[in-house]
Design a protein around this motif. Sequence first.
Motif, PDB file in Angstrom:
ATOM      1  N   TYR A  29      46.523  27.713  18.327  1.00 22.57           N
ATOM      2  CA  TYR A  29      45.120  28.189  17.750  1.00 22.57           C
ATOM      3  C   TYR A  29      44.968  30.032  17.245  1.00 22.57           C
ATOM      4  O   TYR A  29      45.498  30.339  18.157  1.00 22.57           O
ATOM      5  CB  TYR A  29      43.848  27.965  18.883  1.00 22.57           C
ATOM      6  CG  TYR A  29      43.693  26.106  18.519  1.00 22.57           C
ATOM      7  CD1 TYR A  29      43.297  25.180  18.091  1.00 22.57           C
ATOM      8  CD2 TYR A  29      44.594  25.646  20.264  1.00 22.57           C
ATOM      9  CE1 TYR A  29      42.983  24.256  18.864  1.00 22.57           C
ATOM     10  CE2 TYR A  29      44.700  24.134  19.971  1.00 22.57           C
ATOM     11  CZ  TYR A  29      44.003  23.409  19.490  1.00 22.57           C
ATOM     12  OH  TYR A  29      43.948  22.050  19.446  1.00 22.57           O
ATOM     13  N   GLU A  30      43.919  29.669  16.138  1.00 16.54           N
ATOM     14  CA  GLU A  30      44.369  31.234  15.742  1.00 16.54           C
ATOM     15  C   GLU A  30      42.672  31.552  15.761  1.00 16.54           C
ATOM     16  O   GLU A  30      42.009  31.017  15.441  1.00 16.54           O
ATOM     17  CB  GLU A  30      45.114  31.894  14.412  1.00 16.54           C
ATOM     18  CG  GLU A  30      44.494  33.251  14.047  1.00 16.54           C
ATOM     19  CD  GLU A  30      45.908  33.653  12.696  1.00 16.54           C
ATOM     20  OE1 GLU A  30      46.694  34.328  12.842  1.00 16.54           O
ATOM     21  OE2 GLU A  30      44.897  33.397  12.072  1.00 16.54           O
ATOM     22  N   CYS A  31      41.764  33.367  15.440  1.00 14.21           N
ATOM     23  CA  CYS A  31      40.933  33.031  15.698  1.00 14.21           C
ATOM     24  C   CYS A  31      40.544  34.195  14.343  1.00 14.21           C
ATOM     25  O   CYS A  31      41.481  35.095  13.826  1.00 14.21           O
ATOM     26  CB  CYS A  31      40.406  34.015  16.910  1.00 14.21           C
ATOM     27  SG  CYS A  31      38.806  34.948  16.297  1.00 14.21           S
ATOM     28  N   PRO A  32      39.914  33.166  13.462  1.00 17.79           N
ATOM     29  CA  PRO A  32      39.349  33.725  12.431  1.00 17.79           C
ATOM     30  C   PRO A  32      38.598  35.376  12.019  1.00 17.79           C
ATOM     31  O   PRO A  32      38.864  35.519  10.855  1.00 17.79           O
ATOM     32  CB  PRO A  32      38.469  32.467  11.802  1.00 17.79           C
ATOM     33  CG  PRO A  32      37.434  31.921  12.904  1.00 17.79           C
ATOM     34  CD  PRO A  32      38.702  32.128  13.484  1.00 17.79           C
ATOM     35  N   GLU A  33      37.872  35.613  13.053  1.00 15.13           N
ATOM     36  CA  GLU A  33      37.841  36.890  12.863  1.00 15.13           C
ATOM     37  C   GLU A  33      38.820  38.126  13.332  1.00 15.13           C
ATOM     38  O   GLU A  33      38.698  38.534  12.430  1.00 15.13           O
ATOM     39  CB  GLU A  33      36.796  37.121  14.076  1.00 15.13           C
ATOM     40  CG  GLU A  33      35.115  36.285  13.635  1.00 15.13           C
ATOM     41  CD  GLU A  33      34.876  37.179  12.699  1.00 15.13           C
ATOM     42  OE1 GLU A  33      34.087  38.425  13.344  1.00 15.13           O
ATOM     43  OE2 GLU A  33      34.090  36.909  11.515  1.00 15.13           O
ATOM     44  N   CYS A  34      39.608  38.189  14.902  1.00 21.34           N
ATOM     45  CA  CYS A  34      40.557  38.682  14.983  1.00 21.34           C
ATOM     46  C   CYS A  34      42.500  38.364  15.154  1.00 21.34           C
ATOM     47  O   CYS A  34      42.677  39.193  15.175  1.00 21.34           O
ATOM     48  CB  CYS A  34      39.917  39.607  16.244  1.00 21.34           C
ATOM     49  SG  CYS A  34      40.510  38.287  17.829  1.00 21.34           S
ATOM     50  N   ALA A  35      41.977  37.220  14.692  1.00 17.17           N
ATOM     51  CA  ALA A  35      43.500  36.772  14.868  1.00 17.17           C
ATOM     52  C   ALA A  35      43.828  36.779  15.450  1.00 17.17           C
ATOM     53  O   ALA A  35      45.792  36.707  15.866  1.00 17.17           O
ATOM     54  CB  ALA A  35      44.503  37.518  13.639  1.00 17.17           C
ATOM     55  N   HIS A  36      43.113  36.980  16.853  1.00 16.11           N
ATOM     56  CA  HIS A  36      43.873  36.630  17.942  1.00 16.11           C
ATOM     57  C   HIS A  36      44.940  35.427  18.045  1.00 16.11           C
ATOM     58  O   HIS A  36      43.729  34.064  17.692  1.00 16.11           O
ATOM     59  CB  HIS A  36      43.397  36.905  19.254  1.00 16.11           C
ATOM     60  CG  HIS A  36      43.531  36.882  20.620  1.00 16.11           C
ATOM     61  ND1 HIS A  36      44.025  37.393  20.746  1.00 16.11           N
ATOM     62  CD2 HIS A  36      43.619  35.814  21.476  1.00 16.11           C
ATOM     63  CE1 HIS A  36      44.671  37.002  22.947  1.00 16.11           C
ATOM     64  NE2 HIS A  36      44.129  36.230  22.425  1.00 16.11           N
ATOM     65  N   ARG A  37      45.927  35.539  18.969  1.00 14.32           N
ATOM     66  CA  ARG A  37      46.443  33.219  19.222  1.00 14.32           C
ATOM     67  C   ARG A  37      46.785  33.203  19.924  1.00 14.32           C
ATOM     68  O   ARG A  37      46.846  34.281  21.510  1.00 14.32           O
ATOM     69  CB  ARG A  37      48.007  33.312  18.267  1.00 14.32           C
ATOM     70  CG  ARG A  37      47.671  33.903  16.645  1.00 14.32           C
ATOM     71  CD  ARG A  37      48.806  33.241  15.772  1.00 14.32           C
ATOM     72  NE  ARG A  37      49.367  32.766  14.621  1.00 14.32           N
ATOM     73  CZ  ARG A  37      50.190  32.531  13.928  1.00 14.32           C
ATOM     74  NH1 ARG A  37      51.007  31.922  14.570  1.00 14.32           N
ATOM     75  NH2 ARG A  37      49.826  31.904  12.402  1.00 14.32           N
ATOM     76  N   ILE A  38      46.959  31.953  20.662  1.00 16.10           N
ATOM     77  CA  ILE A  38      46.538  31.309  21.751  1.00 16.10           C
ATOM     78  C   ILE A  38      47.080  30.174  21.877  1.00 16.10           C
ATOM     79  O   ILE A  38      47.123  29.141  20.244  1.00 16.10           O
ATOM     80  CB  ILE A  38      45.372  31.144  22.783  1.00 16.10           C
ATOM     81  CG1 ILE A  38      44.712  29.682  22.371  1.00 16.10           C
ATOM     82  CG2 ILE A  38      44.871  32.217  22.949  1.00 16.10           C
ATOM     83  CD1 ILE A  38      43.820  29.307  22.610  1.00 16.10           C
ATOM     84  N   ALA A  39      48.365  29.566  22.179  1.00 13.97           N
ATOM     85  CA  ALA A  39      49.234  28.468  22.656  1.00 13.97           C
ATOM     86  C   ALA A  39      48.968  27.600  23.741  1.00 13.97           C
ATOM     87  O   ALA A  39      48.628  28.048  24.767  1.00 13.97           O
ATOM     88  CB  ALA A  39      50.121  28.677  22.375  1.00 13.97           C
ATOM     89  N   MET A  40      49.357  26.585  23.005  1.00 17.26           N
ATOM     90  CA  MET A  40      48.433  25.669  24.755  1.00 17.26           C
ATOM     91  C   MET A  40      49.536  24.999  24.504  1.00 17.26           C
ATOM     92  O   MET A  40      50.926  24.147  23.266  1.00 17.26           O
ATOM     93  CB  MET A  40      48.003  24.095  24.582  1.00 17.26           C
ATOM     94  CG  MET A  40      47.702  23.473  25.400  1.00 17.26           C
ATOM     95  SD  MET A  40      45.933  21.895  25.511  1.00 17.26           S
ATOM     96  CE  MET A  40      46.783  20.739  23.616  1.00 17.26           C
ATOM     97  N   LEU A  41      50.821  24.690  25.789  1.00 11.05           N
ATOM     98  CA  LEU A  41      51.986  24.061  25.770  1.00 11.05           C
ATOM     99  C   LEU A  41      51.640  22.633  26.648  1.00 11.05           C
ATOM    100  O   LEU A  41      51.303  23.175  28.230  1.00 11.05           O
ATOM    101  CB  LEU A  41      53.198  25.105  26.531  1.00 11.05           C
ATOM    102  CG  LEU A  41      54.530  24.685  26.830  1.00 11.05           C
ATOM    103  CD1 LEU A  41      55.006  23.555  25.231  1.00 11.05           C
ATOM    104  CD2 LEU A  41      55.378  25.676  27.345  1.00 11.05           C
ATOM    105  N   THR A  42      52.266  21.181  26.250  1.00 12.25           N
ATOM    106  CA  THR A  42      52.369  20.878  27.868  1.00 12.25           C
ATOM    107  C   THR A  42      53.225  20.207  27.929  1.00 12.25           C
ATOM    108  O   THR A  42      54.301  20.616  27.441  1.00 12.25           O
ATOM    109  CB  THR A  42      51.823  19.554  26.571  1.00 12.25           C
ATOM    110  OG1 THR A  42      52.889  19.229  26.266  1.00 12.25           O
ATOM    111  CG2 THR A  42      50.431  19.292  26.012  1.00 12.25           C
ATOM    112  N   ASN A  43      54.215  19.760  29.471  1.00  9.29           N
ATOM    113  CA  ASN A  43      54.927  20.044  29.883  1.00  9.29           C
ATOM    114  C   ASN A  43      55.504  18.226  29.794  1.00  9.29           C
ATOM    115  O   ASN A  43      54.061  17.344  29.140  1.00  9.29           O
ATOM    116  CB  ASN A  43      55.417  19.921  31.561  1.00  9.29           C
ATOM    117  CG  ASN A  43      54.030  18.498  32.278  1.00  9.29           C
ATOM    118  OD1 ASN A  43      54.590  17.727  31.879  1.00  9.29           O
ATOM    119  ND2 ASN A  43      53.519  19.646  33.442  1.00  9.29           N
TER     120      ASN A  43
END
Length: 137
Positions: A29-43
């Motif tokens: 996922y990415e923030c449309p304002e600041c372009a900060h990204r996060i990821a969700m990882l499942t096992n």
Amino acid sequence: MKFLCVLCDQPMKLVEIAPPDRGALSVVYECPECAHRIAMLTNPLETQMVQSLGVQIGPGGEKGESKCPFSGMVQGMESAPAADGLAWTAEALERLTKVPEFVRPMARAGIERYARERGLEKVDAQVLDQAKSFFGM
């Protein structure tokens, strides 16, 4: 439910879903304002559980809008009957404690729904084995 950027307080947008690799799934996922990204990882076990429940991981509504990957589970649980009246044997309860705590309520609800749909009045080891097979675990 959406992922929000802590810095901007903006809903994050889905930008990438990596297909399961050896059972692990990643969603970015990415923030449309600041372009900060996060990821969700499942096992692999989490991925298998989500797939066996038929939950769609990915965008919903307008293009790029983030949809809670587990919303299908929550919606299904809202319509589930109350847990009142369905007995659990001591052995079944003991086995349930081996399920990771963060998914235990969903697992219990799924098992109880499985038992009720088959007209059963109690959950025992045999019902757990049948449900495990039914859910592809």
